[in-house]
Write a protein that holds these residues in place. Structure first.
Motif, PDB file in Angstrom:
ATOM      1  N   THR A  57       0.838  -1.199   0.000  1.00 54.62           N
ATOM      2  CA  THR A  57       0.000   0.000   0.000  1.00 54.62           C
ATOM      3  C   THR A  57       0.871   1.246   0.000  1.00 54.62           C
ATOM      4  O   THR A  57       1.811   1.368   0.800  1.00 54.62           O
ATOM      5  N   ASN A  58       0.547   2.188  -0.881  1.00 53.90           N
ATOM      6  CA  ASN A  58       1.199   3.495  -0.925  1.00 53.90           C
ATOM      7  C   ASN A  58       0.204   4.501  -0.361  1.00 53.90           C
ATOM      8  O   ASN A  58      -0.730   4.919  -1.038  1.00 53.90           O
ATOM      9  N   GLN A  59       0.381   4.877   0.912  1.00 53.40           N
ATOM     10  CA  GLN A  59      -0.560   5.755   1.620  1.00 53.40           C
ATOM     11  C   GLN A  59      -0.161   7.219   1.440  1.00 53.40           C
ATOM     12  O   GLN A  59       1.023   7.569   1.489  1.00 53.40           O
ATOM     13  N   GLN A  60      -1.163   8.075   1.257  1.00 54.03           N
ATOM     14  CA  GLN A  60      -0.901   9.512   1.087  1.00 54.03           C
ATOM     15  C   GLN A  60      -1.935  10.325   1.841  1.00 54.03           C
ATOM     16  O   GLN A  60      -3.124  10.020   1.798  1.00 54.03           O
ATOM     17  N   PHE A  61      -1.500  11.349   2.577  1.00 49.03           N
ATOM     18  CA  PHE A  61      -2.443  12.296   3.180  1.00 49.03           C
ATOM     19  C   PHE A  61      -1.842  13.693   3.185  1.00 49.03           C
ATOM     20  O   PHE A  61      -0.647  13.879   3.383  1.00 49.03           O
ATOM     21  N   ASN A 164      -9.862   2.196   5.012  1.00 50.68           N
ATOM     22  CA  ASN A 164      -8.636   2.929   5.322  1.00 50.68           C
ATOM     23  C   ASN A 164      -8.828   3.805   6.568  1.00 50.68           C
ATOM     24  O   ASN A 164      -9.843   4.486   6.702  1.00 50.68           O
ATOM     25  N   ARG A 165      -7.850   3.784   7.483  1.00 52.51           N
ATOM     26  CA  ARG A 165      -7.918   4.584   8.705  1.00 52.51           C
ATOM     27  C   ARG A 165      -6.681   5.464   8.819  1.00 52.51           C
ATOM     28  O   ARG A 165      -5.564   5.031   8.528  1.00 52.51           O
ATOM     29  N   LEU A 166      -6.908   6.705   9.263  1.00 52.09           N
ATOM     30  CA  LEU A 166      -5.829   7.659   9.521  1.00 52.09           C
ATOM     31  C   LEU A 166      -6.014   8.250  10.912  1.00 52.09           C
ATOM     32  O   LEU A 166      -7.140   8.597  11.294  1.00 52.09           O
ATOM     33  N   SER A 167      -4.934   8.367  11.680  1.00 49.94           N
ATOM     34  CA  SER A 167      -5.024   8.953  13.018  1.00 49.94           C
ATOM     35  C   SER A 167      -3.735   9.706  13.334  1.00 49.94           C
ATOM     36  O   SER A 167      -2.690   9.497  12.697  1.00 49.94           O
ATOM     37  N   VAL A 168      -3.811  10.614  14.330  1.00 55.35           N
ATOM     38  CA  VAL A 168      -2.660  11.404  14.755  1.00 55.35           C
ATOM     39  C   VAL A 168      -2.761  11.678  16.251  1.00 55.35           C
ATOM     40  O   VAL A 168      -3.851  11.821  16.799  1.00 55.35           O
ATOM     41  N   THR A 169      -1.609  11.720  16.898  1.00 53.94           N
ATOM     42  CA  THR A 169      -1.507  12.112  18.306  1.00 53.94           C
ATOM     43  C   THR A 169      -0.497  13.238  18.411  1.00 53.94           C
ATOM     44  O   THR A 169       0.666  13.080  18.015  1.00 53.94           O
ATOM     45  N   TYR A 227      -8.572  18.803  12.669  1.00 55.38           N
ATOM     46  CA  TYR A 227      -7.435  18.858  11.768  1.00 55.38           C
ATOM     47  C   TYR A 227      -7.825  18.012  10.563  1.00 55.38           C
ATOM     48  O   TYR A 227      -8.001  16.798  10.682  1.00 55.38           O
ATOM     49  N   THR A 228      -8.014  18.611   9.384  1.00 52.66           N
ATOM     50  CA  THR A 228      -8.669  17.943   8.266  1.00 52.66           C
ATOM     51  C   THR A 228      -7.679  17.615   7.153  1.00 52.66           C
ATOM     52  O   THR A 228      -6.920  18.475   6.720  1.00 52.66           O
ATOM     53  N   PHE A 229      -7.727  16.353   6.707  1.00 56.95           N
ATOM     54  CA  PHE A 229      -6.838  15.860   5.664  1.00 56.95           C
ATOM     55  C   PHE A 229      -7.631  15.318   4.487  1.00 56.95           C
ATOM     56  O   PHE A 229      -8.738  14.818   4.652  1.00 56.95           O
ATOM     57  N   ASP A 230      -7.016  15.424   3.309  1.00 55.88           N
ATOM     58  CA  ASP A 230      -7.436  14.616   2.174  1.00 55.88           C
ATOM     59  C   ASP A 230      -6.487  13.420   2.147  1.00 55.88           C
ATOM     60  O   ASP A 230      -5.282  13.575   1.955  1.00 55.88           O
ATOM     61  N   ALA A 231      -7.035  12.230   2.367  1.00 56.24           N
ATOM     62  CA  ALA A 231      -6.190  11.042   2.487  1.00 56.24           C
ATOM     63  C   ALA A 231      -6.750   9.901   1.662  1.00 56.24           C
ATOM     64  O   ALA A 231      -7.949   9.847   1.378  1.00 56.24           O
ATOM     65  N   LYS A 232      -5.862   8.992   1.297  1.00 53.46           N
ATOM     66  CA  LYS A 232      -6.268   7.820   0.525  1.00 53.46           C
ATOM     67  C   LYS A 232      -5.122   6.818   0.493  1.00 53.46           C
ATOM     68  O   LYS A 232      -3.953   7.181   0.657  1.00 53.46           O
ATOM     69  N   PRO A 233      -5.463   5.553   0.290  1.00 56.24           N
ATOM     70  CA  PRO A 233      -4.429   4.620  -0.170  1.00 56.24           C
ATOM     71  C   PRO A 233      -4.194   4.929  -1.646  1.00 56.24           C
ATOM     72  O   PRO A 233      -5.015   4.579  -2.501  1.00 56.24           O
ATOM     73  N   ARG A 234      -3.131   5.659  -1.949  1.00 57.90           N
ATOM     74  CA  ARG A 234      -2.902   6.137  -3.317  1.00 57.90           C
ATOM     75  C   ARG A 234      -2.949   4.987  -4.309  1.00 57.90           C
ATOM     76  O   ARG A 234      -3.512   5.106  -5.396  1.00 57.90           O
ATOM     77  N   ASP A 235      -2.349   3.880  -3.956  1.00 60.28           N
ATOM     78  CA  ASP A 235      -2.491   2.666  -4.746  1.00 60.28           C
ATOM     79  C   ASP A 235      -2.188   1.458  -3.868  1.00 60.28           C
ATOM     80  O   ASP A 235      -1.502   1.563  -2.852  1.00 60.28           O
ATOM     81  N   ILE A 236      -2.739   0.330  -4.278  1.00 59.41           N
ATOM     82  CA  ILE A 236      -2.450  -0.954  -3.647  1.00 59.41           C
ATOM     83  C   ILE A 236      -2.106  -1.937  -4.752  1.00 59.41           C
ATOM     84  O   ILE A 236      -2.803  -2.014  -5.764  1.00 59.41           O
ATOM     85  N   GLN A 237      -1.032  -2.664  -4.573  1.00 59.69           N
ATOM     86  CA  GLN A 237      -0.649  -3.734  -5.481  1.00 59.69           C
ATOM     87  C   GLN A 237      -0.616  -5.033  -4.689  1.00 59.69           C
ATOM     88  O   GLN A 237      -0.217  -5.047  -3.529  1.00 59.69           O
TER      89      GLN A 237
END
Length: 255
Positions: A57-61, A164-169, A227-237
């Protein structure tokens, strides 16, 4: 006496000639049964099975500029990270064969263990810890291939979706907090593979796939706001080995 011998000889000759002619007629009417040849493998029918392999997975946010400053990434700033894990799941589908051409539809559901984390040290060591996880992948595709006896070489393409899940501390500074959000990301996929009919019902194969996804908006709440992001798994192979059980279909025999 002589005339009787001649008559007897003529009669015997006629009987022999008649027998030979009859035998010839029998030979002419005899037709040899066709030789039996092993049936061709028939790809037509429903099948169910499982697969196992690896996924990348290539993750991007990216901070989309909406919300508070906790997390310490300015609008337009973000990260991209790649990680791999084991995946496995199930497939169900139907094939239809016309001569050497095979067409079908297939659905898959897979669980995967692709995840990552990293620290944004813009405001000191151990400041903001981001983490992501992609754990479910589903596809619905069409397939088209060419069969050579028990071998099937095919391409596939269609819909792909991923959980897909995204989190931050954020633990340093005035604007601190932690939060996370999970979204279902929609996208498309293409792939190719090879399958082999081991028996009339059991099929094994190898397959490679690529999928890309659209962005979702993630709001990660903190004490200073969202805190708002545009996020996605950019691609999965992913690459997998497969095994399927095909339910019986009419046999295609050669003579």
């Amino acid at each position: 006496m002589r005339n009787k011998l001649i008559a007897a000889f003529a009669c015997t000759t006629a009987l022999v000639s008649t027998g030979v002619a009859s035998a010839a007629d029998l030979g002419a009417r005899y037709t040899k049964a066709p030789a039996y040849v092993e049936p061709l493998f028939n790809w037509t029918g429903f099948y169910v099975g499982g697969h196992i392999g690896g996924a990348w997975t290539n993750q991007q946010f990216i901070n989309n500029g909406t919300g508070a400053a906790f997390g310490d990434l300015l609008p337009g700033e973000g990260y991209r990270q790649r990680n791999a894990g084991v995946m496995g799941g199930a497939q169900i589908g139907y094939n239809w064969q016309a001569n050497n051409y095979v067409f079908g539809v297939e659905g898959t559901i897979s669980g995967l263990d692709n995840k990552g984390s990293f620290t944004n040290t813009a405001f000191g060591a151990g400041d903001d810890v981001f983490s992501w996880r992609t754990n479910v992948l589903a596809t619905v595709v069409g397939r088209a291939g060419f069969a050579v006896q028990n071998n099937l070489f095919y391409f596939k393409g269609g819909y792909a979706g991923a959980n897909n899940r995204l989190s931050v501390t954020d633990t340093v500074g005035v604007a601190t907090g932690s939060g996370g959000q999970t979204h279902w990301a929609n996208g498309w996929t293409v792939g190719a593979g090879w399958e082999y009919g081991v028996t009339r019902n059991w099929i094994v194969g190898l397959e490679y796939n690529y999928a890309a996804f659209t962005s979702q908006t993630y709001q990660l709440g903190g004490t200073s706001g969202n805190y708002t992001f545009d996020a996605k798994p950019r691609d999965i192979q992913w690459a997998v080995v497969r095994a399927s059980y095909k339910f019986d279909a009419p046999t295609i025999a050669r003579y």
